[in-house]
Design a protein around this motif. Structure first.
Motif, PDB file in Angstrom:
ATOM      1  N   THR A 145      -3.833  11.268  -0.405  1.00 13.12           N
ATOM      2  CA  THR A 145      -3.539   9.990   0.246  1.00 13.12           C
ATOM      3  C   THR A 145      -2.396   9.336  -0.517  1.00 13.12           C
ATOM      4  O   THR A 145      -2.501   9.127  -1.723  1.00 13.12           O
ATOM      5  CB  THR A 145      -4.791   9.095   0.209  1.00 13.12           C
ATOM      6  OG1 THR A 145      -5.866   9.855   0.723  1.00 13.12           O
ATOM      7  CG2 THR A 145      -4.599   7.859   1.043  1.00 13.12           C
ATOM      8  N   THR A 146      -1.286   9.057   0.196  1.00 13.56           N
ATOM      9  CA  THR A 146      -0.088   8.619  -0.522  1.00 13.56           C
ATOM     10  C   THR A 146      -0.214   7.203  -1.079  1.00 13.56           C
ATOM     11  O   THR A 146       0.567   6.811  -1.928  1.00 13.56           O
ATOM     12  CB  THR A 146       1.146   8.700   0.387  1.00 13.56           C
ATOM     13  OG1 THR A 146       0.896   7.919   1.552  1.00 13.56           O
ATOM     14  CG2 THR A 146       1.461  10.122   0.770  1.00 13.56           C
ATOM     15  N   ALA A 147      -1.198   6.441  -0.577  1.00 15.27           N
ATOM     16  CA  ALA A 147      -1.319   5.058  -1.050  1.00 15.27           C
ATOM     17  C   ALA A 147      -1.629   5.020  -2.547  1.00 15.27           C
ATOM     18  O   ALA A 147      -2.533   5.704  -3.017  1.00 15.27           O
ATOM     19  CB  ALA A 147      -2.412   4.339  -0.275  1.00 15.27           C
ATOM     20  N   ILE A 191       0.838  -1.203   0.000  1.00 15.57           N
ATOM     21  CA  ILE A 191       0.000   0.000   0.000  1.00 15.57           C
ATOM     22  C   ILE A 191       0.877   1.259   0.000  1.00 15.57           C
ATOM     23  O   ILE A 191       0.603   2.229  -0.686  1.00 15.57           O
ATOM     24  CB  ILE A 191      -0.946   0.002   1.227  1.00 15.57           C
ATOM     25  CG1 ILE A 191      -1.938  -1.159   1.151  1.00 15.57           C
ATOM     26  CG2 ILE A 191      -1.698   1.326   1.322  1.00 15.57           C
ATOM     27  CD1 ILE A 191      -2.807  -1.315   2.394  1.00 15.57           C
ATOM     28  N   GLU A 198       1.091   6.104   6.864  1.00 19.17           N
ATOM     29  CA  GLU A 198      -0.174   6.299   6.149  1.00 19.17           C
ATOM     30  C   GLU A 198      -0.794   4.947   5.760  1.00 19.17           C
ATOM     31  O   GLU A 198      -1.990   4.735   5.867  1.00 19.17           O
ATOM     32  CB  GLU A 198       0.080   7.149   4.895  1.00 19.17           C
ATOM     33  CG  GLU A 198      -1.138   7.321   4.000  1.00 19.17           C
ATOM     34  CD  GLU A 198      -1.893   8.612   4.262  1.00 19.17           C
ATOM     35  OE1 GLU A 198      -1.795   9.130   5.390  1.00 19.17           O
ATOM     36  OE2 GLU A 198      -2.575   9.086   3.347  1.00 19.17           O
ATOM     37  N   THR A 209     -10.493   8.843  -4.284  1.00 19.96           N
ATOM     38  CA  THR A 209     -10.256  10.132  -3.627  1.00 19.96           C
ATOM     39  C   THR A 209      -9.483  11.104  -4.512  1.00 19.96           C
ATOM     40  O   THR A 209      -9.326  12.255  -4.160  1.00 19.96           O
ATOM     41  CB  THR A 209      -9.461   9.923  -2.324  1.00 19.96           C
ATOM     42  OG1 THR A 209      -8.275   9.181  -2.638  1.00 19.96           O
ATOM     43  CG2 THR A 209     -10.269   9.167  -1.292  1.00 19.96           C
ATOM     44  N   ASP A 254      -2.953   2.691  -4.154  1.00 20.47           N
ATOM     45  CA  ASP A 254      -4.182   1.973  -4.513  1.00 20.47           C
ATOM     46  C   ASP A 254      -5.442   2.783  -4.187  1.00 20.47           C
ATOM     47  O   ASP A 254      -6.544   2.275  -4.286  1.00 20.47           O
ATOM     48  CB  ASP A 254      -4.219   0.596  -3.826  1.00 20.47           C
ATOM     49  CG  ASP A 254      -4.215   0.691  -2.314  1.00 20.47           C
ATOM     50  OD1 ASP A 254      -4.068   1.821  -1.790  1.00 20.47           O
ATOM     51  OD2 ASP A 254      -4.348  -0.355  -1.652  1.00 20.47           O
ATOM     52  N   GLU A 255      -5.266   4.032  -3.781  1.00 17.66           N
ATOM     53  CA  GLU A 255      -6.427   4.910  -3.551  1.00 17.66           C
ATOM     54  C   GLU A 255      -6.759   5.605  -4.863  1.00 17.66           C
ATOM     55  O   GLU A 255      -5.971   6.410  -5.365  1.00 17.66           O
ATOM     56  CB  GLU A 255      -6.071   5.966  -2.499  1.00 17.66           C
ATOM     57  CG  GLU A 255      -6.092   5.446  -1.089  1.00 17.66           C
ATOM     58  CD  GLU A 255      -7.436   5.644  -0.399  1.00 17.66           C
ATOM     59  OE1 GLU A 255      -8.127   6.633  -0.702  1.00 17.66           O
ATOM     60  OE2 GLU A 255      -7.791   4.804   0.442  1.00 17.66           O
TER      61      GLU A 255
END
Lengths: 128, 664, 263
Positions: free
Chosen positions: C47-49, A13, A86, C55, C51-52
């Protein structure tokens, strides 16, 4: 999910590679929220490398991270600990019913001057 | 038809572990021209070489194929063996079945198959080999040393003491380099000037050494033994041979506020200056960007006070061309700029300094006459924080700093911390470190003394931020052992800045066709076995231009480079490489393609008369290769559109034969 | 010159000053900020992920809107700028992310990070130029000692934002100088104000904001400017008495349009 898979999922992630860490501690030397964290940025990195993620999953530390990115910017190895923190936070929030904040909570901290951006950001950080 | 012998080496188990050497020898037995094929445990050993010599005699061999390691390792060995047996050394070919085969394969069947193919290619080539004889070239018995720091000084002295002439080219007005700026040297704490300046004087007085100070190399041509180098002597507006270094001009010069490079800008010098008292040559230099006379034609004070009449405002840069047999690169290092690391507030506070600046602050000849006073207010700092590894050990993805360890910082930081506590015991000294690296003779003992005897506090962790406020520097860092974030209100912060090669190194490497690594350090011919030679023949490496080094290591390497130079200059003639290009004048159409790609400038053109079948005379432009300059790289042969250019020892037909053998 | 303008939710509401002054000043400097149609909130934080996806779609939409018009996209709010720029960077450099986004928006034309994004400060520096700005100043802010507070969002991650040196930025100091005032450099200008953490831990936010302003004051600043409504909010709640204003207000004052903006 076993420990190892959990750590791998967190790493996936985050999109960063904790193995690059040389344990210099510059992240924790930079962190503005250090004293409000149970586990500190350098510990996040080393605990994830070691697959010891469970304590992080129940720790309040993830909510203290300001995502100011000072640790990521200053890391000499490009590890970017903020992204790992995060990832842990997201992993927790993505579980059903694990939202940290709900609409009802807003009135408790909201005041007349508060910019919309603040509420939106808080929701993105504390809820899914 | 050649009579070829094939010798397959086991290299112990290095080759035999993954390649069936017996099967290789047997398979190659049936190749065209092969009359003898065998295998042996160590072909490079005396017994192995004797085996080759005997086989040459017994089977009247005219060519040899050795299936063994890389030719870089043992081609020379087997060429000598062939010569001993009476064969031309260039009748030997190596099939590399170790680095290119056994070491990269795990499967015996695959490895064996590939080894046989490589052997067949070598056999096909030897069938077309012809004896080659290297040419000879004379050796100019003089060396050039580029850079006049401790590395260049030591190399020059060692070469000169062996009786050869040496020129040193130094870009600054004086020799001495970084070491001249240091205060004391680890691990014995002798004063840098006390051990360096006698060597500088030796250089100045040595009858075999000439110093071109305030000069730069601007052009290099030629080859090992026969370099021709153009040196630019920059105008210093002072006649070097007349100036006595009395300093009267400096005293009287009215331009007083020029940042003093020697003290890293921490104090000022005049527009005419001598960098420091023991400068060699002790000659004044005028800074044209500061001098009123040179800028506006007004002043002339220095000229009036100079009783020797050495001032010359009309002086121009001068080019000098000299011949050399060998060139030594000793261009040294610089600390990196702290610009990209402003989390440490280097640009915001005068009291955040680099370690080299700290050296000047503690040096008796420095801006504070050796009293440790902080730059902002000249007060004695009561709390000092040292930060190690600033810009060292950074991953490339972090986009600032250097990937390597700068090697010298742990020791000089321990030295600074210890000397501070020794001279000012009331001072609180803290060192932030990632690792303390002390692998040298008496080095770890030295570092331990800093903590055990002098009470320096070492914190394992890194500083993240420095905030100047009032007359304090708030230092925020981590203490990984205590698992705490620490906050120290310091009076002075010293950053151990990473070191990098001097900026002049890259253009110089281009001139010398010497290779560099991605960090701009010069590459050595072999990292272990030829550490002071560049892969370019006749170019040698001394000191930090090859990698970070402390003084003891630099001096050792400087001596080693000198020994290699002496070995070269002691020869009267050098054997050239016979594997050079040559052009078939009947096929050449004079198009210049080859000259355009030649990195060594070995190709020229001439107009030649050709008698045509109809008895007319035709004048054509054709390429000529200077075999002494050609390095045999082969660029021209692949560029030549008419196929006129060919490389001896690697002819087009030989290479095609190898390819055919592999593809068969 | 016309550019697509993404004001973001706060500039339409609590930070109207930031918006009003920005538009008016841009006109004087020859640039029209034309608000994108049907823009949606950026979400406040990136959001650094990787897989987001969801958003980040609002940012992609406004980037696409600018691309379709062939215009650059301008933001003023630091948070919007951070989210939009980070999203654009991901669209340029993270193939799998960009593919997922484009597949999600299957009915729309694919987008691969083509739009040029300027923060208003970049617009002043790189398009207008501080020399030209200086010529337009009618009320030089003489004698004012002003600290520029950057916070995190404008500068980090430095590689992605590319707005300035993340440890030693100069753009706002140059602006202050161009407006005739004296910039005060202070080290905490790129340290965090506390951000959204006030909702969780108000004490921490207050501590951080106080450290920022006390450092500015100790270095001689009588005033601090910012581009971020959240920074302004946090700083003003701190224990310091240093006034905090939007940089656009200062700009409007120097260009002589502050009064007319407020009519």
């Amino acid at each position: 999910m076993n420990k190892k898979m959990l750590a791998e999922e967190i790493i996936r992630i985050s999109g960063t590679d904790p193995k690059k860490c040389m344990k210099c501690g510059k992240c924790s030397g930079s962190c503005p929220a250090y004293d409000d964290m149970e586990y500190h940025p350098h510990q996040f990195v080393s605990m994830i490398i070691n697959g010891n993620v469970d304590p992080l999953m129940v720790s309040e530390s993830v909510y203290s991270c300001l995502t100011c990115f000072a640790c990521a910017e200053r890391c000499p190895r490009g590890v970017e600990p903020a992204k790992l923190i995060e990832a842990v936070r997201l992993f927790k929030l993505r579980e059903k019913g694990k939202n940290r904040m709900s609409a009802e909570d807003v009135s408790a901290f909201c005041d007349a001057d508060m910019p919309q951006q603040a509420i939106v950001s808080a929701f993105r950080k504390y809820a899914k | 038809m050649q009579r070829i012998g094939v010798f397959v080496c086991w290299c112990g188990s290095n080759i035999a572990g993954t390649v069936d050497v017996k099967q290789v020898a047997k398979a190659l037995e049936n190749e065209p021209g092969v009359v003898y094929s065998t295998d042996y445990q160590y072909m490079c050993s005396q017994a192995g070489q004797d085996m080759i010599v005997n086989a040459v005699k017994e089977h009247r061999l005219t060519g040899i194929v050795v299936c063994s390691c890389s030719p870089r390792m043992h081609e020379q060995t087997f060429r000598k063996t062939a010569a001993k047996a009476g064969l031309n050394p260039y009748m030997v070919e190596i099939a590399n079945i170790r680095e290119q085969c056994s070491w990269v394969h795990k499967d015996m069947i695959v490895g064996t198959e590939k080894a046989i193919i490589l052997g067949k290619a070598a056999v096909a080539k030897v069938n077309l080999n012809a004896p080659l004889t290297p040419g000879e070239s004379p050796v100019t018995k003089r060396a050039l040393v580029i850079g006049g720091g401790i590395a260049g000084i030591q190399t020059a002295l060692d070469i000169a003491d062996a009786g050869f002439e040496v020129d040193i080219v130094e870009k600054k007005p004086t020799i001495g380099g970084k070491m001249a700026q240091l205060d004391k040297t680890f691990p014995t704490l002798d004063c840098a000037a006390c051990i360096l300046t006698p060597k500088m004087v030796d250089v100045a007085q040595h009858e075999k050494i000439r110093v071109f100070s305030f000069s730069e190399v601007s052009e290099v041509s030629g080859f090992v033994g026969n370099f021709e180098v153009t040196i630019k002597k920059k105008a210093r507006y002072v006649k070097e041979d007349i100036c006595t270094g009395c300093g009267a001009c400096v005293d009287k010069c009215p331009v007083k506020k020029v940042p003093n490079e020697f003290n890293l800008g921490m104090d000022n010098r005049k527009a005419i200056y001598i960098p420091f008292a023991q400068a060699v040559p002790k000659v004044a230099t005028i800074d044209p960007n500061a001098c009123n006379m040179l800028k506006a034609g007004k002043c002339g004070v220095c000229s009036k006070v100079c009783t020797a009449g050495a001032i010359d405002y009309t002086q121009k840069d001068e080019l000098v061309t000299e011949k050399y047999g060998a060139i030594v690169v000793a261009t040294g290092f610089e600390p990196i700029s702290m610009e990209k690391f402003d989390e440490y507030a280097y640009s915001q506070s005068k009291d955040v300094i680099t370690s080299l600046e700290f050296e000047r602050l503690t040096n008796a000849a420095g801006p504070t006459q050796g009293k440790l006073l902080r730059p902002s207010d000249l007060k004695h700092p009561e709390k000092i924080v040292f930060v190690q590894c600033v810009g060292s050990r950074c991953a490339s993805c972090a986009e600032k700093g250097k990937e390597y360890c700068s090697k010298i910082c742990c020791m000089y930081t321990a030295k600074h911390a210890m000397l501070t506590r020794d001279k000012y015991p009331d001072t609180d000294v803290t060192v932030f470190y990632i690792d303390v690296r002390t692998p040298g003779k008496n080095f770890d003992e030295f570092y331990r003394r800093a903590t055990e005897d002098y009470g320096v506090k070492y914190i394992k962790g890194m500083v993240g931020k420095i905030v100047p406020e009032g007359d304090k520097l708030h230092v925020q860092g981590s203490d990984l052992i205590a698992n705490e974030q620490v906050h120290i209100d310091a009076d002075l912060v010293v950053l151990a800045a990473a070191i990098e090669p001097d900026k002049s190194a890259r253009p110089l490497a281009t001139m010398l066709t010497a290779s560099m690594d991605t960090n701009d350090f010069f590459t050595e011919a072999h990292p272990k076995l030829r550490p002071v030679e560049s892969p370019t023949a006749g170019v040698f490496l001394s000191g930090a231009c090859q990698g970070p080094k402390d003084i003891p290591e630099t001096v050792s390497q400087a001596g080693a480079a000198a020994a290699k130079v002496i070995g070269l200059l002691a020869k009267d003639k050098l054997l050239g490489n016979p594997c050079v290009a040559s052009s078939d004048e009947n096929m050449c159409n004079g198009c210049s393609s080859c000259a355009n790609v030649c990195p060594y400038g070995a190709i020229t053109y001439e107009d030649k008369e050709f008698r045509m079948p109809d008895r007319t005379i035709q004048v054509r432009r054709i390429a000529k290769v200077n075999p002494a300059v050609c390095q045999g790289c082969g660029c021209c042969t692949v560029t030549c559109p008419s196929g006129a250019m060919d490389l001896r020892g690697f002819t087009n037909s030989q290479i095609m034969a190898e390819v055919d053998a592999i593809c068969k | 010159m016309k550019v697509t303008y993404f004001p973001g939710c706060t500039l339409k509401n609590k930070a109207k000053d930031l918006d009003r002054y920005a538009r008016e000043c841009a006109e004087i400097l020859g640039i029209t900020l034309e608000e994108a149609e049907n823009w949606q909130c950026c979400g406040g934080v990136f959001t650094t992920a990787g897989d987001e996806i969801a958003t980040k779609l609002s940012s992609v939409r406004v980037l696409k809107a600018a691309k379709e018009k062939g215009e650059a996209l301008v933001t003023v709010c630091s948070a919007c700028h951070n989210v939009v720029k980070q999203t654009n960077y991901a669209m340029q450099n993270d193939r799998s992310f960009a593919d997922k986004v484009n597949r999600y928006m299957a009915d729309e034309e694919p987008y691969n990070g083509e739009t040029q994004i300027y923060h208003y400060l970049e617009l002043l520096r790189d398009v207008v130029g501080f020399d030209k700005l200086r010529e337009k100043v009618v009320n030089p802010l003489k004698g004012k000692k002003i600290g520029a507070y950057y916070g995190c969002l404008l500068l980090r991650p430095g590689k992605v934002m590319g707005l300035d040196d993340p440890e030693n930025p100069t753009v706002m100091e140059e602006l202050i100088r161009a407006l005739g005032a004296e910039p005060v450099v202070f080290a905490n200008r790129n340290e965090c104000c506390g951000g959204y953490v006030f909702a969780e831990n108000p004490e921490l936010a207050k501590k951080k904001s106080t450290a920022v302003l006390s450092n500015a004051k100790a270095n001689g600043a009588d005033m601090v400017i910012t581009a971020c409504p959240l920074c302004k909010y946090n700083l003003q709640k701190s224990a310091s008495d240093v006034p905090v204003v939007y940089f656009t207000e200062l700009l409007a004052e120097a260009l002589g349009v502050k009064e007319s903006c407020n009519e």
